[in-house]
Design a protein around this motif. Structure first.
Motif, PDB file in Angstrom:
ATOM      1  N   HIS A 122       0.731  -0.935  -0.077  1.00 49.20           N
ATOM      2  CA  HIS A 122      -0.040   0.055  -0.181  1.00 49.20           C
ATOM      3  C   HIS A 122       0.978   1.313  -0.044  1.00 49.20           C
ATOM      4  O   HIS A 122       2.088   1.073   0.225  1.00 49.20           O
ATOM      5  CB  HIS A 122      -0.875   0.090   1.121  1.00 49.20           C
ATOM      6  N   GLY A 123       0.260   2.230  -0.276  1.00 45.19           N
ATOM      7  CA  GLY A 123       0.934   3.644  -0.362  1.00 45.19           C
ATOM      8  C   GLY A 123       0.433   4.365   0.853  1.00 45.19           C
ATOM      9  O   GLY A 123      -0.442   3.897   1.780  1.00 45.19           O
ATOM     10  N   LYS A 124       0.834   5.768   1.002  1.00 45.04           N
ATOM     11  CA  LYS A 124       0.370   6.577   1.928  1.00 45.04           C
ATOM     12  C   LYS A 124      -1.348   6.799   1.656  1.00 45.04           C
ATOM     13  O   LYS A 124      -1.655   7.660   2.612  1.00 45.04           O
ATOM     14  CB  LYS A 124       0.986   8.121   1.845  1.00 45.04           C
ATOM     15  N   ASN A 125      -1.762   6.583   0.530  1.00 40.60           N
ATOM     16  CA  ASN A 125      -3.037   6.923   0.192  1.00 40.60           C
ATOM     17  C   ASN A 125      -3.976   5.535   0.441  1.00 40.60           C
ATOM     18  O   ASN A 125      -5.088   5.463  -0.275  1.00 40.60           O
ATOM     19  CB  ASN A 125      -3.294   7.339  -0.928  1.00 40.60           C
ATOM     20  N   CYS A 126      -3.540   4.544   1.219  1.00 43.24           N
ATOM     21  CA  CYS A 126      -4.356   3.342   0.995  1.00 43.24           C
ATOM     22  C   CYS A 126      -5.914   3.507   1.724  1.00 43.24           C
ATOM     23  O   CYS A 126      -6.825   2.723   1.239  1.00 43.24           O
ATOM     24  CB  CYS A 126      -3.432   2.314   2.125  1.00 43.24           C
ATOM     25  N   PHE A 127      -5.949   4.608   2.469  1.00 41.93           N
ATOM     26  CA  PHE A 127      -7.421   4.733   3.098  1.00 41.93           C
ATOM     27  C   PHE A 127      -8.384   5.365   2.029  1.00 41.93           C
ATOM     28  O   PHE A 127      -9.436   5.068   2.302  1.00 41.93           O
ATOM     29  CB  PHE A 127      -7.343   5.852   4.324  1.00 41.93           C
ATOM     30  N   GLN A 128      -7.771   5.539   0.926  1.00 37.85           N
ATOM     31  CA  GLN A 128      -8.667   6.147  -0.231  1.00 37.85           C
ATOM     32  C   GLN A 128      -8.537   5.178  -1.561  1.00 37.85           C
ATOM     33  O   GLN A 128      -9.575   4.689  -1.965  1.00 37.85           O
ATOM     34  CB  GLN A 128      -8.073   7.389  -0.728  1.00 37.85           C
ATOM     35  N   LYS A 129      -7.066   4.755  -1.584  1.00 36.69           N
ATOM     36  CA  LYS A 129      -7.183   3.934  -2.838  1.00 36.69           C
ATOM     37  C   LYS A 129      -7.010   2.278  -2.562  1.00 36.69           C
ATOM     38  O   LYS A 129      -6.922   1.446  -3.832  1.00 36.69           O
ATOM     39  CB  LYS A 129      -5.949   4.219  -3.578  1.00 36.69           C
ATOM     40  N   GLY A 130      -6.709   2.105  -1.516  1.00 39.54           N
ATOM     41  CA  GLY A 130      -6.493   0.672  -1.295  1.00 39.54           C
ATOM     42  C   GLY A 130      -5.469   0.075  -1.481  1.00 39.54           C
ATOM     43  O   GLY A 130      -4.239   0.559  -0.995  1.00 39.54           O
ATOM     44  N   TYR A 131      -5.280  -1.173  -1.921  1.00 42.29           N
ATOM     45  CA  TYR A 131      -3.910  -1.828  -1.879  1.00 42.29           C
ATOM     46  C   TYR A 131      -3.514  -2.104  -3.464  1.00 42.29           C
ATOM     47  O   TYR A 131      -4.441  -2.167  -4.341  1.00 42.29           O
ATOM     48  CB  TYR A 131      -3.734  -3.119  -1.184  1.00 42.29           C
ATOM     49  N   PHE A 132      -2.283  -2.482  -3.974  1.00 41.95           N
ATOM     50  CA  PHE A 132      -1.639  -2.826  -5.053  1.00 41.95           C
ATOM     51  C   PHE A 132      -2.484  -3.486  -5.770  1.00 41.95           C
ATOM     52  O   PHE A 132      -2.755  -3.440  -7.070  1.00 41.95           O
ATOM     53  CB  PHE A 132      -0.329  -3.028  -4.857  1.00 41.95           C
TER      54      PHE A 132
END
Length: 192
Positions: A122-132
């Protein structure tokens, strides 16, 4: 001959048979040797996993970061197809000038696509974009017993979902199709 192979943190290491491979014939040869000698294989691309999960003391480490080409890019749909050893940096340098970006990107530019998929980063935006793994459309997996298997949400879906976060247990990821997101520009506007 065994070599000392370190994990990402350079704290832990294993004495392993370290083999760099460049093509499917070399991969088959390594798997044949492992089968004959009854030893295990650990798959390693960039070697940047935090948990040092590619270390394999007394056994084989198959290093496949030589699979590092961008194979195709559909600029209309934003689908990029890359080999498993392609790094996040290479995708970003290629796609951002074309106004496309990864939806999820880990903090290290040297992490490979197979590492991202195998660990489902995940990145720093996982709360919005989720996981790879949520943005992977399809991949080809090398299985010693079954050959090359194409996997997607519709085709071989049990394998598809098992490989995401599977740490390479089911086979070697050869190439991956990833859905990117459109960006307006790579320039930033700063107002003071």
């Amino acid at each position: 001959k065994k070599s000392k192979v370190y994990g990402w943190a350079r704290k832990e290491f294993s004495n392993s048979f370290y083999n760099k491979v460049e093509n499917l014939d070399e991969i088959n040869d390594i798997f044949n040797i492992a089968q004959k000698r009854n030893i295990s294989i650990s798959l390693r691309s960039g070697g940047k996993s935090y948990g040092d999960n590619t270390l394999n003391n007394g056994n084989i480490i198959l290093h496949h970061n030589g699979f590092n080409k961008i194979l195709n890019f559909d600029e209309n749909k934003g689908i990029i197809e890359v080999e498993s050893g392609v790094t996040m940096e290479k995708i970003i340098e290629y796609s951002v000038p074309k106004r496309w970006m990864l939806n999820v990107c880990p903090a290290n530019k040297d992490i490979t696509v197979s590492g991202c998929l195998s660990n489902n980063v995940h990145g720093k935006n996982c709360f919005q974009k989720g996981y790879f793994g949520e943005y992977v459309e399809e991949f080809n997996l090398y299985s010693y017993k079954k050959g090359i298997i194409t996997c997607s949400r519709l085709k071989n879906k049990d394998i598809f979902y098992s490989v995401i976060s599977g740490l390479g247990i089911l086979g070697l990821i050869l190439n991956v199709k990833i859905r990117l997101r459109k960006i307006e520009s790579f320039y930033l506007l700063n107002k003071i």
